[in-house]
Scaffold this motif. Structure first.
Motif, PDB file in Angstrom:
ATOM      1  N   PHE A   1      39.525  48.837  37.437  1.00 24.77           N
ATOM      2  CA  PHE A   1      40.851  48.578  38.084  1.00 24.77           C
ATOM      3  C   PHE A   1      40.512  48.236  39.533  1.00 24.77           C
ATOM      4  N   LYS A   2      41.325  47.554  40.346  1.00 24.68           N
ATOM      5  CA  LYS A   2      41.525  47.304  41.679  1.00 24.68           C
ATOM      6  C   LYS A   2      42.212  48.036  42.280  1.00 24.68           C
ATOM      7  N   ASP A   3      41.643  48.868  43.393  1.00 17.06           N
ATOM      8  CA  ASP A   3      42.256  49.475  44.359  1.00 17.06           C
ATOM      9  C   ASP A   3      43.023  48.602  45.392  1.00 17.06           C
ATOM     10  N   GLU A   4      44.281  48.631  45.384  1.00 16.67           N
ATOM     11  CA  GLU A   4      45.152  47.308  46.003  1.00 16.67           C
ATOM     12  C   GLU A   4      45.212  47.489  47.512  1.00 16.67           C
ATOM     13  N   GLU A   5      45.234  48.893  47.816  1.00 18.11           N
ATOM     14  CA  GLU A   5      45.138  49.373  49.435  1.00 18.11           C
ATOM     15  C   GLU A   5      43.948  48.821  49.955  1.00 18.11           C
ATOM     16  N   GLN A   6      42.887  48.841  49.440  1.00 17.12           N
ATOM     17  CA  GLN A   6      41.556  48.566  50.010  1.00 17.12           C
ATOM     18  C   GLN A   6      41.154  47.121  49.578  1.00 17.12           C
ATOM     19  N   SER A   7      41.840  46.695  48.503  1.00 15.63           N
ATOM     20  CA  SER A   7      41.629  45.351  47.719  1.00 15.63           C
ATOM     21  C   SER A   7      40.084  45.681  47.159  1.00 15.63           C
ATOM     22  N   VAL A   8      39.449  46.578  46.688  1.00 13.13           N
ATOM     23  CA  VAL A   8      38.249  46.831  46.177  1.00 13.13           C
ATOM     24  C   VAL A   8      38.260  47.022  44.434  1.00 13.13           C
ATOM     25  N   TRP A   9      37.361  46.454  43.841  1.00  9.45           N
ATOM     26  CA  TRP A   9      37.147  46.543  42.630  1.00  9.45           C
ATOM     27  C   TRP A   9      36.322  48.157  42.267  1.00  9.45           C
ATOM     28  N   ASN A  10      37.067  48.722  41.363  1.00  8.43           N
ATOM     29  CA  ASN A  10      36.417  50.047  40.882  1.00  8.43           C
ATOM     30  C   ASN A  10      35.825  49.868  39.618  1.00  8.43           C
ATOM     31  N   ILE A  11      34.483  50.177  39.179  1.00  9.64           N
ATOM     32  CA  ILE A  11      33.874  49.802  37.953  1.00  9.64           C
ATOM     33  C   ILE A  11      33.286  51.180  37.397  1.00  9.64           C
ATOM     34  N   HIS A  12      33.563  51.613  36.271  1.00  6.33           N
ATOM     35  CA  HIS A  12      33.222  52.454  35.925  1.00  6.33           C
ATOM     36  C   HIS A  12      31.982  52.507  35.209  1.00  6.33           C
ATOM     37  N   LYS A  13      31.032  53.878  35.462  1.00  4.83           N
ATOM     38  CA  LYS A  13      29.438  53.574  35.209  1.00  4.83           C
ATOM     39  C   LYS A  13      29.284  53.128  33.709  1.00  4.83           C
ATOM     40  N   ASP A  14      30.149  53.417  32.850  1.00  2.00           N
ATOM     41  CA  ASP A  14      29.926  53.053  31.418  1.00  2.00           C
ATOM     42  C   ASP A  14      30.140  51.649  31.264  1.00  2.00           C
ATOM     43  N   LEU A  15      30.704  50.866  32.082  1.00  2.00           N
ATOM     44  CA  LEU A  15      30.707  49.411  32.056  1.00  2.00           C
ATOM     45  C   LEU A  15      29.532  48.690  32.460  1.00  2.00           C
ATOM     46  N   LEU A  16      28.560  49.348  32.990  1.00  2.00           N
ATOM     47  CA  LEU A  16      27.415  48.735  33.783  1.00  2.00           C
ATOM     48  C   LEU A  16      26.566  47.817  32.758  1.00  2.00           C
ATOM     49  N   HIS A  17      26.589  48.098  31.542  1.00  2.00           N
ATOM     50  CA  HIS A  17      25.966  47.353  30.549  1.00  2.00           C
ATOM     51  C   HIS A  17      26.622  45.875  30.488  1.00  2.00           C
TER      52      HIS A  17
END
Length: 169
Positions: free
Chosen positions: A40-56
């Protein structure tokens, strides 16, 4: 103790050794396929957050096995091996780049018994490296080419039981 299971685009870029642009491209491709809690994207800081389970999903598809290229340097003046070592140290100092590596062997030509250099090089700016060789040697001929099999090239340059000398910045 708080555990942060989410990574930013920059973090994923460093982990997977890819550009941030490529990480964002992968995000745009998979964002509709994965759960919104994992990406998901943190709209306040305009930063994507990627869970560690998606690193593959961010692993590179093509891995460049070889980042070196071959370089043969033939000085037009007769230099001793010690002189050539000093000149090579000078060239690596001129580069000033932390990612530059030169692995070389000094060898005598059979035709005229003058020393020349066989090396394999990893650097980010080939043009600057060649300019530095021209500055250091003043008059030099060179041949550069891609290396498709690094082990074979190492075998060729050490055919006379020469040791490979390594210079890094």
């Amino acid at each position: 103790m708080i555990v942060n299971d989410y990574k930013t685009v920059v973090d994923v870029s460093k982990i997977t050794e890819q550009s941030t642009r490529n990480v964002r491209r992968i995000i745009n491709r998979i964002k509709d396929e994965v759960d919104s809690n994992l990406l998901f994207k943190d709209e306040e800081q305009s930063v994507w957050n990627i869970h560690k389970d998606l690193l593959h999903k961010f692993k590179p598809q093509r891995i460049r096995a070889n980042k070196f290229y071959a370089l043969t340097i033939d000085p037009c003046v007769s230099y001793s091996e010690k002189d050539l070592d000093e000149i090579m140290k000078y060239v690596i100092e001129l580069m000033g780049d932390a990612h530059t590596e030169i692995h070389y062997v000094v060898e005598q030509k059979k035709a005229n018994n003058q020393n020349h250099i066989h090396c394999f090089v990893k650097c980010t700016n080939k043009r600057k490296l060649i300019q530095n060789f021209r500055i250091a040697f003043s008059n030099v001929s060179y041949l550069q080419s891609a290396i498709f099999d690094l082990e074979s090239w190492k075998g060729y340059i050490t055919k006379e039981n020469n040791k490979i000398k390594t210079l890094k910045n």
